[in-house]
Design an enzyme around this catalytic site. Structure first.
Site, PDB file in Angstrom:
ATOM      1  N   ASP A 228       0.830  -1.207   0.000  1.00 16.62           N
ATOM      2  CA  ASP A 228       0.000   0.000   0.000  1.00 16.62           C
ATOM      3  C   ASP A 228       0.867   1.262   0.000  1.00 16.62           C
ATOM      4  OD1 ASP A 228      -2.346   1.401  -0.030  1.00 16.62           O
ATOM      5  OD2 ASP A 228      -2.838   1.076   2.073  1.00 16.62           O
TER       6      ASP A 228
ATOM      7  N   HIS B 125       2.363   3.230  -9.078  1.00 14.13           N
ATOM      8  CA  HIS B 125       2.167   1.783  -9.258  1.00 14.13           C
ATOM      9  C   HIS B 125       3.353   1.157  -9.991  1.00 14.13           C
ATOM     10  CE1 HIS B 125      -1.693   2.166  -7.483  1.00 14.13           C
ATOM     11  NE2 HIS B 125      -2.260   2.797  -8.493  1.00 14.13           N
TER      12      HIS B 125
ATOM     13  N   LEU C  25      10.575 -20.381  -4.696  1.00 17.94           N
ATOM     14  CA  LEU C  25       9.680 -19.470  -3.967  1.00 17.94           C
ATOM     15  C   LEU C  25       8.282 -19.617  -4.572  1.00 17.94           C
ATOM     16  CD1 LEU C  25       9.534 -16.902  -1.979  1.00 17.94           C
ATOM     17  CD2 LEU C  25       9.614 -15.546  -4.065  1.00 17.94           C
TER      18      LEU C  25
HETATM   19  C1  IPE Z   1      -5.490  -2.681  -0.217  1.00 16.97           C
HETATM   20  O1  IPE Z   1      -5.139  -1.352  -0.384  1.00 16.97           O
HETATM   21  C2  IPE Z   1      -5.453  -3.385  -1.551  1.00 16.97           C
HETATM   22  C3  IPE Z   1      -4.137  -3.527  -2.159  1.00 16.97           C
HETATM   23  C4  IPE Z   1      -2.989  -3.174  -1.653  1.00 16.97           C
HETATM   24  C5  IPE Z   1      -4.148  -4.172  -3.447  1.00 16.97           C
HETATM   25  P1  IPE Z   1      -6.238  -0.214  -0.560  1.00 16.97           P
HETATM   26  O2  IPE Z   1      -5.499   1.062  -0.665  1.00 16.97           O
HETATM   27  O3  IPE Z   1      -7.167  -0.541  -1.656  1.00 16.97           O
HETATM   28  O4  IPE Z   1      -7.036  -0.307   0.823  1.00 16.97           O
HETATM   29  P2  IPE Z   1      -7.977   0.753   1.542  1.00 16.97           P
HETATM   30  O5  IPE Z   1      -8.984   1.197   0.555  1.00 16.97           O
HETATM   31  O6  IPE Z   1      -7.103   1.882   1.958  1.00 16.97           O
HETATM   32  O7  IPE Z   1      -8.537   0.013   2.710  1.00 16.97           O
HETATM   33  C1  IPE Z   2      -1.620   0.198  -3.328  1.00 19.84           C
HETATM   34  O1  IPE Z   2      -1.370   1.546  -3.393  1.00 19.84           O
HETATM   35  C2  IPE Z   2      -1.828  -0.427  -4.685  1.00 19.84           C
HETATM   36  C3  IPE Z   2      -3.229  -0.793  -4.974  1.00 19.84           C
HETATM   37  C4  IPE Z   2      -4.210  -0.713  -4.138  1.00 19.84           C
HETATM   38  C5  IPE Z   2      -3.497  -1.267  -6.314  1.00 19.84           C
HETATM   39  P1  IPE Z   2      -2.553   2.615  -3.397  1.00 19.84           P
HETATM   40  O2  IPE Z   2      -2.926   2.895  -4.794  1.00 19.84           O
HETATM   41  O3  IPE Z   2      -3.663   2.164  -2.531  1.00 19.84           O
HETATM   42  O4  IPE Z   2      -1.838   3.861  -2.772  1.00 19.84           O
HETATM   43  P2  IPE Z   2      -2.457   4.929  -1.766  1.00 19.84           P
HETATM   44  O5  IPE Z   2      -3.029   4.151  -0.615  1.00 19.84           O
HETATM   45  O6  IPE Z   2      -3.511   5.668  -2.528  1.00 19.84           O
HETATM   46  O7  IPE Z   2      -1.312   5.784  -1.366  1.00 19.84           O
HETATM   47 MG    MG Z   3      -4.112   2.429  -0.575  1.00 23.09          MG
END
Ligand code: IPE
Ligand code: IPE
Ligand code: MG
Length: 245
Positions: A22, A39, A133
């Site tokens: 995240d 990303h 792995l």
């Molecule tokens: C969780 O992250 C999903 C992934 C890392 C793929 P999100 O950014 O979507 O989660 P919330 O919305 O903050 O809970």
């Molecule tokens: C996690 O990073 C990746 C996915 C959920 C696909 P985010 O896109 O949720 O990044 P933030 O939380 O907005 O910083």
């Molecule tokens: Mg996020």
């Protein structure tokens, strides 16, 4: 990269580490970049973490790449994330295979285009015998959806109520051939489960770091492993029944 000479591993390394990757969006915003750049940086980091995981002796690595709720993001971001999945398969599959990585998918493929579904299936088949792995990629994955899917399949298979045990439920999950995660890591400081491995994580140890995913490097992974090694996993029991009597 060989880091072995510098690395001091803890005595006990978790067999299965799961990561909620995240903070890509916030990492990008901090730099004035579009979210997709975050990303892409996340994928670069994944390469480093994969290499380090194998080196540290982790057997199973599960990564949360796209949740069932992530479809609610703007269409351009969703499209970008799908493109990234496709690019990673196109560009990295051969290297992953050569490095002995076995790919597995957790979640549903239905909402991906047929061509991409085929690529995912091919990647799974190609790497099926690799043992260095095991990499579970949670893509269009949700813990609740996984449990619904398992219940539907148990009903289809005509299971009787007395056949439905905890072991049997585990067998019907996407992670059926995999031990439960020992350690779940979440980057970017959020302290929530976000629908990740809600059954399998019942007794996992958690490690949350404020670091955004693109910056969560091998050194931080090592720090998480050392912290894990200090934890006492009690599973509802008490630590030393003789001493505390
Ligand atoms: C969780 O992250 C999903 C992934 C890392 C793929 P999100 O950014 O979507 O989660 P919330 O919305 O903050 O809970
Ligand atoms: C996690 O990073 C990746 C996915 C959920 C696909 P985010 O896109 O949720 O990044 P933030 O939380 O907005 O910083
Ligand atoms: Mg996020």
């Amino acid at each position: 990269m060989t880091r072995s000479s510098e690395v001091k591993l803890p005595e006990e390394v978790p067999a299965h580490v799961a990561i909620i990757m995240d903070g890509n969006g916030r990492w990008a915003r901090k730099r004035g970049l579009p979210r997709l750049a975050g990303h892409r940086a996340g994928v670069e980091n994944l390469r480093r973490i994969l290499e380090a995981s194998a080196e540290f002796g982790i057997k199973y690595l599960t990564i949360y790449a796209f949740s069932t709720e992530n479809w609610e993001r703007p269409a351009a971001e969703v499209r970008g994330l799908i493109n990234i999945l496709e690019d990673v398969i196109d560009q990295e599959l051969e290297t992953l295979h050569q490095n002995g990585v076995q790919l597995r998918h957790l979640g549903r493929l239905e909402r991906l285009g047929t061509e991409l579904q085929e690529k995912v299936r091919h990647a799974i088949e190609l790497t099926n015998n690799n043992q260095q792995l095991i990499l579970n990629v949670a893509w269009n994955y949700g813990g609740r959806d996984e449990i619904v899917h398992a219940i539907q399949r148990m009903i289809e298979d005509g299971l009787k109520p007395e056949d439905v045990t905890e072991e049997r439920v585990s067998e019907y999950l996407y992670t059926s051939k995999c031990p439960d995660p020992d350690l779940i890591i979440r980057t970017s400081g959020e302290m929530r489960v976000s629908n990740f491995l809600i059954w399998q994580g019942a007794y996992s140890e958690w490690y949350v770091t404020p670091t955004y995913w693109p910056e969560f490097g091998p050194d931080e992974l090592l720090k998480a492993l050392h912290e894990y090694a200090q934890r006492e996993r009690r599973y509802g029991r008490i630590s030393d029944p003789i001493k505390t009597n």
